[in-house]
Design a protein around this motif. Structure first.
Motif, PDB file in Angstrom:
ATOM      1  N   THR A  95       2.042   4.821   0.596  1.00 11.36           N
ATOM      2  CA  THR A  95       1.618   5.772   1.631  1.00 11.36           C
ATOM      3  C   THR A  95       2.134   7.186   1.410  1.00 11.36           C
ATOM      4  O   THR A  95       1.661   8.125   2.051  1.00 11.36           O
ATOM      5  CB  THR A  95       2.081   5.289   3.018  1.00 11.36           C
ATOM      6  N   TYR A 132       5.931   2.789   1.125  1.00 11.03           N
ATOM      7  CA  TYR A 132       4.786   1.876   1.078  1.00 11.03           C
ATOM      8  C   TYR A 132       4.795   0.974   2.295  1.00 11.03           C
ATOM      9  O   TYR A 132       5.803   0.865   3.015  1.00 11.03           O
ATOM     10  CB  TYR A 132       4.780   1.061  -0.212  1.00 11.03           C
ATOM     11  N   ARG A 133       3.668   0.341   2.517  1.00 12.99           N
ATOM     12  CA  ARG A 133       3.486  -0.493   3.694  1.00 12.99           C
ATOM     13  C   ARG A 133       3.044  -1.886   3.267  1.00 12.99           C
ATOM     14  O   ARG A 133       2.132  -2.044   2.452  1.00 12.99           O
ATOM     15  CB  ARG A 133       2.439   0.135   4.625  1.00 12.99           C
ATOM     16  N   HIS A 178       0.847  -1.195   0.000  1.00 11.50           N
ATOM     17  CA  HIS A 178       0.000   0.000   0.000  1.00 11.50           C
ATOM     18  C   HIS A 178       0.881   1.242   0.000  1.00 11.50           C
ATOM     19  O   HIS A 178       1.573   1.525   0.975  1.00 11.50           O
ATOM     20  CB  HIS A 178      -0.914  -0.021   1.225  1.00 11.50           C
ATOM     21  N   GLU A 221       7.010  -0.947   7.107  1.00  8.24           N
ATOM     22  CA  GLU A 221       7.261   0.158   6.173  1.00  8.24           C
ATOM     23  C   GLU A 221       8.467  -0.151   5.278  1.00  8.24           C
ATOM     24  O   GLU A 221       9.417  -0.811   5.697  1.00  8.24           O
ATOM     25  CB  GLU A 221       7.537   1.452   6.943  1.00  8.24           C
ATOM     26  N   PRO A 272      -2.908   7.257   5.881  1.00  5.95           N
ATOM     27  CA  PRO A 272      -2.794   6.787   4.497  1.00  5.95           C
ATOM     28  C   PRO A 272      -3.609   5.536   4.201  1.00  5.95           C
ATOM     29  O   PRO A 272      -3.848   5.224   3.034  1.00  5.95           O
ATOM     30  CB  PRO A 272      -1.293   6.524   4.328  1.00  5.95           C
ATOM     31  N   LEU A 273      -4.035   4.840   5.248  1.00  4.16           N
ATOM     32  CA  LEU A 273      -4.833   3.634   5.028  1.00  4.16           C
ATOM     33  C   LEU A 273      -6.335   3.917   5.053  1.00  4.16           C
ATOM     34  O   LEU A 273      -7.142   3.035   4.772  1.00  4.16           O
ATOM     35  CB  LEU A 273      -4.485   2.568   6.069  1.00  4.16           C
TER      36      LEU A 273
END
Length: 536
Positions: A225, A239-240, A223, A245, A405-406
């Motif tokens: 971010t 990104y995650r 994902h 991270e 961000p999620l």
């Protein structure tokens, strides 16, 4: 890790960009995708969309909602978006529509140099592997398989006949010389080969065949971010994943391909957007760009459904269950039957008035009862027809709901905020009802759901405001142009920054007159050439 290019988003555009850039073995490419690989049976089997689209549960689907819409009686709209390699091409109805050629000339005349019809046609043709072969308007050798429907229902042909009974001409190619008319849609589906009858998503067409390349790294479950800036240059993407991270560094360019909702959200989370709005969400401004998230356009859609005593369609009941099992076996054997259906088998492009330069209404005819995006089920059998306004005047926006961000973005299409859209949708609804009342559909009609008793304009408008919603074509939130509200220039470079492009439907300055997947793939094909030229 360090790459030449980092792409945030593996949807229709991201799949194309990653595959095209990595054709050069001297170039390293990293593609980040929040979802999975997009190879599941529910994706490969076209009829599996009935399980993916409703978002209950969220299978391969972001299943976003809008904020309450005053034009729709304060209802929240539903916005499904694909969450897998291939993006929404993994969960859509596979319809291959380019829009009207004049749509692209409009872009060019508005300052988007290089985007006229004559300039984008070669990219449509490069992408297209049409079952009908190559001609002046079509490509027969491209990676995106485009073909005839495997087993269209007689009901869908009856719809086309009903259009004829309403003086609407037959059109066997909506992407041909003329768009106006009624016919059966061509679909992005494998044909004439081992995978006959399977969905051909952008990932299946472009990315999956390329994933063995040593210079292409595809990270799923990643994902994005934030975009990392060094001054006014993009240098990578945070990104995650399930492991925590991570950071992908880009030596040449970062490409944002998150779609009409995800791309503006990622820019905003990175401090790229209207400074005042960012401050209100607790995000430090890195680059004041007022157009980010603005200019949201979407095709608002209204559906009329009929119950039927006929059973050669999708439905709920004992016979439907038996038919489903038979059709699953047939599809697994040779790729034909109802499992290969796009559901929206028939369609039409209509002019609300003969004086119109081009069609301003589109119909999708579906071999099932469609209610609330398939989230409300009805026993028995039936059919549905959709109507949408092709070039709406209403404009909305995408903003941050929070700095998390999620979290989902805040989506406000402002449906019917311009009364011209309401008037045209009402007119289209009346034209659609006339078609559905034609003799060719008599044997299939039993009982009209919901709006059967509505006769006046006021009654029909009441039904529209109570039940209309998207037909899944949001665009425009990172608009291409040359004015102060444009987000990207005609090269799709984010204005005022270097090393950063947006490539997806969000760059469209205005909605095209039709479904948006084929144009998105075209945009990515053209962007890949731009990026290669810039690096030369």
């Amino acid at each position: 890790m360090k790459f030449d290019y980092v792409i945030a988003g593996g949807g229709s555009a991201g799949s194309v960009i990653a595959a095209r850039l990595s054709e050069d073995p001297a170039v390293s490419v990293c593609l980040l995708e929040a979802g999975g690989e997009g190879k599941d049976m529910l994706i490969r089997a076209p009829a599996g969309v009935v399980a993916l689209l409703p978002g209950r549960p969220k299978i391969k689907n972001w299943a976003f909602e809008t904020v309450p819409q005053p034009g729709l009686n304060g209802r929240k709209g539903y916005q499904p978006r694909g969450k897998a390699l291939g993006g929404s091409s993994a969960i859509n109805a596979m319809l291959y529509i380019r829009g009207h050629r004049r749509d692209y000339d409009d872009w060019a005349e508005a300052g988007c140099t290089g985007w006229s019809w004559d300039e984008v046609l070669p990219y449509f043709k490069r992408a297209e592997g049409n079952q009908r072969g190559t001609d002046a308007l079509h490509g027969g050798e491209g990676p995106l398989r485009v073909g005839e429907q495997q087993s269209p229902r007689p009901l869908s042909r009856a719809f086309v006949a009903a259009c004829g009974e309403n003086q609407i001409r037959l059109n066997e190619d909506f992407n041909g010389e003329e768009q106006e008319g009624a016919g059966l849609y061509q679909v992005t589906q494998f044909w004439g080969e081992r995978r006959n009858g399977e969905r051909c998503s952008a990932a299946a067409a472009y990315l999956h065949p390329a994933m063995g390349r040593k210079n292409l790294t595809v990270v799923t479950g990643a994902h994005a971010t934030g975009i990392v800036l060094d001054g006014k240059r993009a240098i990578g993407v945070r990104y995650r994943t399930a492991n925590g991270e991570a950071f992908a560094q880009a030596a040449r360019e970062v490409v944002v391909s998150g779609g009409a909702f995800g791309s503006p959200q990622l820019l905003l989370l990175s401090g790229i957007g209207p400074a005042g709005e960012l401050a209100a969400r607790g995000v430090a401004s890195a680059h004041d760009l007022p157009g980010v998230g603005k200019n949201l356009q979407d095709h608002l859609d209204f559906i009329i459904s009929w119950k039927s005593r006929e059973t050669d369609m999708f439905g709920l009941g004992a016979k439907g269950t038996v038919n489903l099992v038979k059709n699953i076996l047939q599809w697994r054997r040779d790729g034909t039957g109802m499992i290969a259906t796009p559901y929206a088998e028939g369609g039409a492009f209509l002019k609300s008035d003969p004086s119109q330069e081009r069609p301003d209404l589109q119909l999708h005819f579906v071999i099932a009862i469609v209610d609330d995006h398939g989230r409300k089920l009805h026993m028995g059998y039936g059919f549905s027809c959709h109507v949408c306004v092709l070039r709406p005047h209403s404009r909305g926006e995408v903003t941050l709901a929070s700095a998390d961000p999620l979290a989902a973005p805040s989506i406000d299409p402002r449906y019917l905020s311009d009364e011209r859209d309401a008037a045209l949708l009402l007119k289209g609804t009346k034209m659609m009802r006339s078609i559905l009342a034609a003799p060719a559909l008599a044997r299939y009609r039993d009982k009209e759901l919901y709006s059967a008793g509505a006769t006046s304009d006021a009654e029909l408008m009441s039904h529209i405001r109570a039940r209309a919603d998207t037909i899944y074509h949001p665009v425009g939130t990172c608009r291409m142009g040359t004015d102060d509200m444009a987000v990207v220039d005609p090269q799709l470079r984010v204005r005022g920054l270097s090393g950063l492009r947006v490539v997806d439907a969000s760059v469209m300055p205005t909605l095209i007159g039709g479904n948006t997947n084929a144009p998105t793939i075209m945009i990515a094909e053209k962007a890949a050439d731009m990026m290669k030229a810039a690096a030369a």
